[in-house]
Design a protein around this motif. Structure first.
Motif, PDB file in Angstrom:
ATOM      1  N   ARG A 124       0.857  -1.182   0.000  1.00 51.59           N
ATOM      2  CA  ARG A 124       0.000   0.000   0.000  1.00 51.59           C
ATOM      3  C   ARG A 124       0.894   1.233   0.000  1.00 51.59           C
ATOM      4  O   ARG A 124       1.665   1.447   0.918  1.00 51.59           O
ATOM      5  N   ARG A 125       0.778   2.024  -1.037  1.00 53.58           N
ATOM      6  CA  ARG A 125       1.617   3.213  -1.167  1.00 53.58           C
ATOM      7  C   ARG A 125       0.824   4.436  -0.732  1.00 53.58           C
ATOM      8  O   ARG A 125      -0.213   4.748  -1.327  1.00 53.58           O
ATOM      9  N   PRO A 126       1.273   5.135   0.315  1.00 54.33           N
ATOM     10  CA  PRO A 126       0.584   6.366   0.714  1.00 54.33           C
ATOM     11  C   PRO A 126       0.543   7.367  -0.426  1.00 54.33           C
ATOM     12  O   PRO A 126       1.502   7.486  -1.199  1.00 54.33           O
ATOM     13  N   LYS A 127      -0.571   8.099  -0.548  1.00 51.07           N
ATOM     14  CA  LYS A 127      -0.710   9.072  -1.627  1.00 51.07           C
ATOM     15  C   LYS A 127       0.362  10.151  -1.556  1.00 51.07           C
ATOM     16  O   LYS A 127       0.761  10.722  -2.576  1.00 51.07           O
ATOM     17  N   SER A 128       0.821  10.412  -0.351  1.00 48.88           N
ATOM     18  CA  SER A 128       1.797  11.489  -0.172  1.00 48.88           C
ATOM     19  C   SER A 128       3.227  11.045  -0.454  1.00 48.88           C
ATOM     20  O   SER A 128       4.154  11.858  -0.401  1.00 48.88           O
ATOM     21  N   LEU A 129       3.432   9.761  -0.772  1.00 46.50           N
ATOM     22  CA  LEU A 129       4.785   9.226  -0.857  1.00 46.50           C
ATOM     23  C   LEU A 129       5.616   9.905  -1.935  1.00 46.50           C
ATOM     24  O   LEU A 129       6.816  10.100  -1.768  1.00 46.50           O
ATOM     25  N   MET A 130       5.023  10.270  -3.045  1.00 43.91           N
ATOM     26  CA  MET A 130       5.755  10.867  -4.143  1.00 43.91           C
ATOM     27  C   MET A 130       5.661  12.394  -4.134  1.00 43.91           C
ATOM     28  O   MET A 130       5.795  13.040  -5.167  1.00 43.91           O
ATOM     29  N   HIS A 131       5.462  12.954  -2.967  1.00 39.27           N
ATOM     30  CA  HIS A 131       5.388  14.406  -2.788  1.00 39.27           C
ATOM     31  C   HIS A 131       6.150  14.770  -1.515  1.00 39.27           C
ATOM     32  O   HIS A 131       6.319  13.939  -0.616  1.00 39.27           O
ATOM     33  N   PRO A 132       6.648  15.995  -1.402  1.00 40.23           N
ATOM     34  CA  PRO A 132       6.466  17.132  -2.310  1.00 40.23           C
ATOM     35  C   PRO A 132       7.600  17.288  -3.322  1.00 40.23           C
ATOM     36  O   PRO A 132       7.560  18.191  -4.154  1.00 40.23           O
ATOM     37  N   TYR A 133       8.591  16.410  -3.280  1.00 36.32           N
ATOM     38  CA  TYR A 133       9.773  16.577  -4.118  1.00 36.32           C
ATOM     39  C   TYR A 133       9.627  15.793  -5.415  1.00 36.32           C
ATOM     40  O   TYR A 133       8.855  14.837  -5.493  1.00 36.32           O
ATOM     41  N   PRO A 134      10.374  16.182  -6.443  1.00 36.13           N
ATOM     42  CA  PRO A 134      10.220  15.535  -7.749  1.00 36.13           C
ATOM     43  C   PRO A 134      10.639  14.071  -7.718  1.00 36.13           C
ATOM     44  O   PRO A 134      11.423  13.643  -6.866  1.00 36.13           O
ATOM     45  N   VAL A 135      10.122  13.327  -8.666  1.00 42.13           N
ATOM     46  CA  VAL A 135      10.440  11.906  -8.799  1.00 42.13           C
ATOM     47  C   VAL A 135      10.873  11.645 -10.239  1.00 42.13           C
ATOM     48  O   VAL A 135      10.092  11.852 -11.181  1.00 42.13           O
TER      49      VAL A 135
END
Length: 383
Positions: A147-158
């Protein structure tokens, strides 16, 4: 339900290194430990490379090492003999064979070849479910993020480091088997950071890999066409055969992966954010993180392993640059390799430099790009 003290999900590098560390430590002698892996036999599905000073714990398994690296940038090329480091390659197949053999020596570790279907959590334990049953442990260490938290790819770029590599055999001798090509930026950049990476094993055999740092993946044919073009143009027009392939995608980000952890679940490996953000190298970071994780488990802590503060900021700025100006990677790395001792660059990428050495790296980088990135980071400019 079968109960364990610790459950490890995934028999890749992070899972096997962790299982071996627990099995060989007397502290865990009385603990019941299970390693879940869906495949009974693993092929040579990947290679891991790292640079190291002197001898190391994996030397008996090293398939090949190089003491000269080659860098090719716009309008210049360097072959660099290394004194402090060797560039070492470890084949997945050799690593798996050795570490699964080791696990058989630990009576408290059980390897279960079952595909994990779900990972849930109760008040007192994490629960692993497979097609063959359910298992629980107060601490599950997973190389898979269910389960990947929605915030995992924020706030920095990916960004992604994505690649296709061919192990090839040529009809004529074309490789200098003593020199590894670290980066060859002579390929068309096409708005991204793109380079070739070559590990030669003999005059006629090598791994040739097409690598990109970008936000999106390519269609398979685009990787293949780039490899074909490079091989025929820069290596040989006499013919070759593809013996094996490897393909992958690794996240490049300074976002906090530990936010996906919980009271009973800790993520490890790439799922734990252990890939070096600015390069995608994971094996060496994993080796460094395992002792820290074991120490935390001994203390009964819920571990939150993070990148050292100053290197987090360095990687953030580089990723900001590559996100905003994705085709600038060849300029960044070329300026560094043109003016610095490459062993200092490798030391920096291994997060082993002093502040004075960091300043040398910063001073050799394209300042305009990094000043813009620094300024935009200060004002928290959105992506």
């Amino acid at each position: 339900m079968t109960e364990y003290d610790y459950i490890i999900i995934g028999g890749g590098a992070s899972g096997l290194l962790l299982a071996d560390a627990l099995g060989s430590d007397p502290f865990f002698k009385e603990k019941r430990i299970a390693l879940f892996e869906k495949q009974h036999q693993k092929e040579n599905d990947r290679t891991w490379c790292f640079w190291e000073s002197g001898s190391g714990p994996f030397d008996a398994l090293i398939h090949k090492k190089w003491n000269v690296i080659r860098f090719r940038g716009p309008n210049f090329e360097r072959n660099i003999p290394m004194e402090a480091y060797s560039y070492k390659m470890l084949r997945g197949m050799d690593f798996y064979e050795e570490y699964y053999r080791r696990l058989q020596l630990y009576p408290n570790i059980e390897v279960r070849y079952e595909a994990v279907e779900s990972l849930e959590e109760s008040e007192t334990a994490a629960i692993v479910t497979t097609g063959m049953g359910s298992y629980s442990a107060p601490r599950v260490l997973s190389s898979v993020m269910f389960r990947r938290p929605k915030s995992l790819m924020h706030p920095y770029p990916v960004l992604k480091q994505h690649f296709l590599g061919w192990f090839i055999r040529t009809e004529e001798a074309v490789f200098d088997q003593g020199t590894a090509t670290f980066m060859d930026f002579s390929v068309p950049q096409m708005g991204n950071t793109r380079f070739m990476y070559i590990l030669p094993f003999s005059p006629t055999e090598a791994l040739v890999e097409y690598t990109l740092f970008s936000e999106t993946l390519l269609e398979d044919k685009e990787y293949e066409d780039a490899l074909k073009s490079y091989i025929s143009k820069d290596l040989t027009d006499k013919g070759y055969e593809v013996l094996e392939t490897e393909q992958g995608s690794i996240p490049m980000t300074v976002n906090d992966f530990t936010q996906a952890n919980s009271a009973h679940i800790t993520h490890i490996g790439i799922a734990g954010g252990w890939a070096k953000p600015s390069t995608g190298y994971t094996f060496w970071n994993t080796r460094k993180q395992i002792p820290k994780l074991v120490h935390a488990l001994k203390k009964g802590d819920s571990p939150r392993l993070k990148q050292p503060f100053k290197f987090w900021h360095y990687d953030r700025l580089l990723l900001d640059v590559l996100t905003r100006e994705n085709a600038s990677g060849n300029q960044v790395f070329s300026m560094m390799f043109r003016s610095l001792n490459p062993e200092l660059i490798l030391k920096f990428l291994n997060e082993e430099t002093t502040l004075a050495e960091d300043f040398q790296i910063i001073n050799a980088s394209p300042k305009g790009m990094f000043i813009r990135a620094f300024w935009k980071a200060l004002v928290k400019s959105p992506y």
